[in-house]
Design a protein around this motif. Sequence first.
Motif, PDB file in Angstrom:
ATOM      1  N   LEU A   1       0.810  -1.213   0.000  1.00 55.89           N
ATOM      2  CA  LEU A   1       0.000   0.000   0.000  1.00 55.89           C
ATOM      3  C   LEU A   1       0.846   1.266   0.000  1.00 55.89           C
ATOM      4  CD1 LEU A   1      -2.798  -0.369   2.705  1.00 55.89           C
ATOM      5  CD2 LEU A   1      -3.130   0.319   0.353  1.00 55.89           C
ATOM      6  N   LEU A   2       2.039   1.145   0.555  1.00 55.70           N
ATOM      7  CA  LEU A   2       2.776   2.364   0.912  1.00 55.70           C
ATOM      8  C   LEU A   2       4.023   2.632   0.094  1.00 55.70           C
ATOM      9  CD1 LEU A   2       2.441   1.843   4.736  1.00 55.70           C
ATOM     10  CD2 LEU A   2       1.414   3.702   3.451  1.00 55.70           C
ATOM     11  N   CYS A   3       4.409   1.700  -0.768  1.00 55.46           N
ATOM     12  CA  CYS A   3       5.653   1.916  -1.505  1.00 55.46           C
ATOM     13  C   CYS A   3       5.567   1.225  -2.867  1.00 55.46           C
ATOM     14  CB  CYS A   3       6.828   1.363  -0.698  1.00 55.46           C
ATOM     15  SG  CYS A   3       8.415   1.610  -1.502  1.00 55.46           S
ATOM     16  N   HIS A   4       6.206   1.818  -3.873  1.00 52.14           N
ATOM     17  CA  HIS A   4       6.137   1.224  -5.210  1.00 52.14           C
ATOM     18  C   HIS A   4       6.932  -0.081  -5.298  1.00 52.14           C
ATOM     19  CE1 HIS A   4      10.199   2.729  -5.929  1.00 52.14           C
ATOM     20  NE2 HIS A   4       9.799   3.897  -5.475  1.00 52.14           N
ATOM     21  N   GLN A   5       7.921  -0.250  -4.416  1.00 54.17           N
ATOM     22  CA  GLN A   5       8.708  -1.501  -4.293  1.00 54.17           C
ATOM     23  C   GLN A   5       9.403  -1.911  -5.581  1.00 54.17           C
ATOM     24  OE1 GLN A   5       5.458  -4.014  -2.904  1.00 54.17           O
ATOM     25  NE2 GLN A   5       6.080  -3.705  -0.794  1.00 54.17           N
ATOM     26  N   ASP A   6       9.727  -0.955  -6.412  1.00 51.41           N
ATOM     27  CA  ASP A   6      10.429  -1.265  -7.656  1.00 51.41           C
ATOM     28  C   ASP A   6      11.808  -1.836  -7.315  1.00 51.41           C
ATOM     29  OD1 ASP A   6      11.807  -1.267 -10.028  1.00 51.41           O
ATOM     30  OD2 ASP A   6      11.173   0.747 -10.633  1.00 51.41           O
ATOM     31  N   PRO A   7      12.090  -3.091  -7.711  1.00 54.33           N
ATOM     32  CA  PRO A   7      13.376  -3.698  -7.331  1.00 54.33           C
ATOM     33  C   PRO A   7      14.585  -2.928  -7.861  1.00 54.33           C
ATOM     34  CG  PRO A   7      12.110  -5.137  -8.789  1.00 54.33           C
ATOM     35  CD  PRO A   7      11.224  -4.006  -8.448  1.00 54.33           C
ATOM     36  N   PHE A   8      14.398  -2.204  -8.967  1.00 51.79           N
ATOM     37  CA  PHE A   8      15.507  -1.418  -9.494  1.00 51.79           C
ATOM     38  C   PHE A   8      15.763  -0.164  -8.663  1.00 51.79           C
ATOM     39  CE2 PHE A   8      13.930  -3.755 -13.223  1.00 51.79           C
ATOM     40  CZ  PHE A   8      15.085  -4.472 -13.513  1.00 51.79           C
ATOM     41  N   ARG A   9      14.827   0.184  -7.806  1.00 53.80           N
ATOM     42  CA  ARG A   9      14.981   1.375  -6.972  1.00 53.80           C
ATOM     43  C   ARG A   9      15.050   0.981  -5.497  1.00 53.80           C
ATOM     44  NH1 ARG A   9      13.675   5.742 -10.257  1.00 53.80           N
ATOM     45  NH2 ARG A   9      13.201   7.142  -8.559  1.00 53.80           N
ATOM     46  N   SER A  10      15.369  -0.289  -5.247  1.00 55.43           N
ATOM     47  CA  SER A  10      15.458  -0.779  -3.862  1.00 55.43           C
ATOM     48  C   SER A  10      16.802  -1.460  -3.639  1.00 55.43           C
ATOM     49  CB  SER A  10      14.349  -1.801  -3.589  1.00 55.43           C
ATOM     50  OG  SER A  10      13.096  -1.312  -3.967  1.00 55.43           O
TER      51      SER A  10
END
Lengths: 186, 161
Positions: free
Chosen positions: B48-57
Amino acid sequence: MEHETMENENPSYWTSVLIGGLIVGIVMTVMSLASQYMTIGGEPTGSSFNLTQIIGILSCFVGAIGGVIATRHYAKEYDITFPIGKGALIGLFAGIVAVLFSTIIGLIWTYIIDPELNQAFYDWQIANLEAQNMTDDQMDFAMGLIPKPGSTSALVWSAGIGLVVMGALNAISGLIGAKIFASEED
Amino acid sequence: MEVKAQQLRLYIPLLITSLILLMIGLGPGLFHQSALAGYSWQHKIFDLLCHQDPFRSYSLNGESMAICSRCLGIYGSFALLVLLMPLIGRFFTVINHIILKLIVVAIVLNLVDVLLNALDIWTNTLHSRFLLGALFGGFLALLLTNEFFSKIVKIEESHGT
């Protein structure tokens, strides 16, 4: 008489809780629906300005802002100061209201307005998993985390997790909101 | 100089909550579990709270975290400074109106960073996003320090002898 005085000193915070919760609930629902529609219908546009990306980045700010909105409204509306513990409580309730409201709008949307959205999103997720060449075991595990649309487990997953996480986060933001808008200092 | 601990009944839950949120945010790698391309209970919680894009994590033990690098900065610095609040209260004087201005600056910096990156005017990195998030979370925690741990200044009375 004495009871009236007490009430004036401690006005009810439920209006503020509802305002904070409703604002966050509406914005989160809109963002969630928009992101689902973009996901299922989205071909890569090649544009550098990706709306989904902006929505994702803003979602954490939006999700946590309910406590701040509610405590600000409560402090300004009644021109009062209150301890941060009360701010945390107001934030917690605002987070819960936001999730409940968001769940209700989501249900209305997916049962009445666009009943095919959930199924389309579910199918997209399955297709996305299949494209990743997982083993059967991995696939089963991942499928277990994607509840079937319209099922009770889907509702419990989204609302249950939302209540806990949004409640906790908005309790913290309510605490911060109380410190900023309702502190006796300064 | 003494430090007075106040509202411990509120401080302890705040500390525990922020540490739990951070631990979940660190993702399946912390628990030596497999993320399976973003499908884990940790990812589900922060869905709900984060886009969780693996390229940005960031990754931990080879698994993408459940929150992006900016969110990691926010939750991480907040939890760390809440943990360190007793020490901060002892050794530093936190001036709230300055911290408030710094919070606004941190929000503006984050928004400008997102916008400029989205418009391809500049390219942010994992580390730059983490640092900007950390500024925001850190200042939020600092703002609360005086509520829980404040210095007590003892005034010595002189009796004029």
